[in-house]
Write an enzyme that holds these catalytic residues in place. Structure first.
Site, short mmCIF file in Angstrom:
data_model
loop_
_atom_site.label_atom_id
_atom_site.label_comp_id
_atom_site.label_asym_id
_atom_site.label_seq_id
_atom_site.Cartn_x
_atom_site.Cartn_y
_atom_site.Cartn_z
N HIS A 75 0.54 4.20 -2.75
CA HIS A 75 0.21 5.57 -2.40
C HIS A 75 1.33 6.53 -2.76
CE1 HIS A 75 -3.52 5.32 0.31
NE2 HIS A 75 -3.44 4.20 -0.40
N HIS A 77 -6.07 -5.75 -2.71
CA HIS A 77 -6.95 -5.81 -1.55
C HIS A 77 -7.17 -7.24 -1.05
CE1 HIS A 77 -9.02 -1.65 -2.37
NE2 HIS A 77 -7.75 -1.55 -1.98
N ARG A 136 0.83 -1.21 0.00
CA ARG A 136 0.00 0.00 0.00
C ARG A 136 0.86 1.26 0.00
NH1 ARG A 136 -5.31 0.95 1.18
NH2 ARG A 136 -5.87 2.98 2.06
N ASN A 175 -4.12 8.94 4.04
CA ASN A 175 -2.87 8.27 4.42
C ASN A 175 -2.63 8.11 5.92
OD1 ASN A 175 -2.07 7.86 1.76
ND2 ASN A 175 -0.92 9.78 1.66
#
Length: 327
Positions: A67, A194, A63, A95
């Site tokens: 990001h 996910h 992740r 975040n």
């Protein structure tokens, strides 16, 4: 021939085609073979040490890389700390509650500085760590090109405007990824990240109690699954930030079960469940659900491509001594 057999046939037809993902000049596999030959192994040791203690950190590092790449490109800007004069990406609403793994990057970078001072960028450390996390959870090896440089700018406002929301519908998701150079098929593949990790209740709780002005519970959510989620995320509770597994059956294993959950209306986010809202997108979900090797190979292609978004190379940017601070 039934639909599942058609899906499997198409999958193998696609798997044998050569990858045509665009490459970025100056990124290359083995970039540090002369300047810091042990760079990748040093990062791997730190990642494996952390994952042995907490396998769930694999999702955190994946992740973190995502990001980072979606805001200013893969330049490690997500690692920069805020200052009194600037609120950085890591402290933006998308975040500050969800990102973790910073200390693993710090540990790897510290070892690299001791071994090869000023040679390995934080952006490459993050890319290597994310690769090692995918390799750990997916049980498949692959190479990552390196040679990235670190950015000098990190703005919370840019994180908020560039990262896709868990409440996005298919059109919004497709457009968000298209802006970064990805097709809808690649978006659906990358959504498969996910399959591992945890989510705060606050990211999906509106689907349980406040879906819209006329319906409390999202009708696309399986009622039995919704009942389970309500026990974990009570209405009006101060524990709206309780953590829930993205995939309740294999939360630390990257597999195709994520797509099977969506097909049974058990996608956790709106942005998960929306992936079957058109016949074309549902076909892609079926393909990933029932041909696991297709999902793995296509995910790796898309993940490597993601790590090339807007990279700085050559004399651009810098090599940070401390990943949290601009030199």
């Amino acid at each position: 021939m039934d639909l599942r057999r058609v899906i499997i046939f198409l999958a193998f037809a696609v798997i044998i085609l050569p990858s045509c993902a665009p490459s970025k000049a100056h990124l290359q596999v083995g970039f540090y073979k002369h300047t810091c030959p042990s760079a990748e192994s040093i990062v791997k040791k730190e990642v494996m040490k952390a994952l042995k203690h907490n396998p769930g950190m694999a999702a955190g590092l994946v992740r973190l890389h995502f990001h980072d790449a979606f805001v200013r490109g893969a330049d490690a800007s997500v690692l920069i700390d805020s200052t009194s004069n600037n609120k950085a990406e890591k402290d933006a609403p998308p975040n500050y509650q969800s990102l973790r793994g910073f200390e693993i990057i710090d540990a790897a970078k510290a070892r690299l500085e001791a071994k090869c001072k000023g040679k390995v960028s934080c952006a490459d450390v993050l890319a290597f760590a994310a690769r090692d996390s995918v390799r750990f959870s997916m049980k498949i090896n692959y190479a990552v090109p390196s040679g990235r440089r670190d950015g000098r700018v990190s703005l919370a406002s840019e994180a908020a405007s560039n990262l896709p929301s868990p409440s996005y519908n298919l059109t919004q998701l497709t457009q968000s990824f298209k802006c970064k150079g990805f097709s809808q098929e690649e978006m659906i593949i990358l959504s498969g990240a996910h399959t591992i990790g945890l989510s705060h209740c606050s990211s999906f709780i509106e689907r349980l109690y406040n879906f819209n002005s006329t319906i409390n519970q999202d009708p696309s959510l399986d009622p039995t699954y919704a009942k389970r989620l309500k026990k974990q995320c009570p209405c009006g509770s101060t524990n709206s930030n309780n953590l829930v597994p993205m995939d309740p059956y294999s939360p630390t294993k990257s597999d195709s079960n994520y797509y099977k959950l969506i097909l049974s209306n058990r996608g956790l986010f709106t942005s998960d469940q929306t992936l079957i809202s058109t016949p074309e997108s549902k076909t892609q979900v079926l393909l990933n659900a029932y041909v696991p090797m297709y999902f793995k190979l296509k995910f790796i292609d898309a993940f490597v491509k993601m790590g090339k978004i807007g990279v700085l190379t050559g004399n651009e940017g810098e090599i940070r001594v401390n990943c949290r601070v601009i030199n």
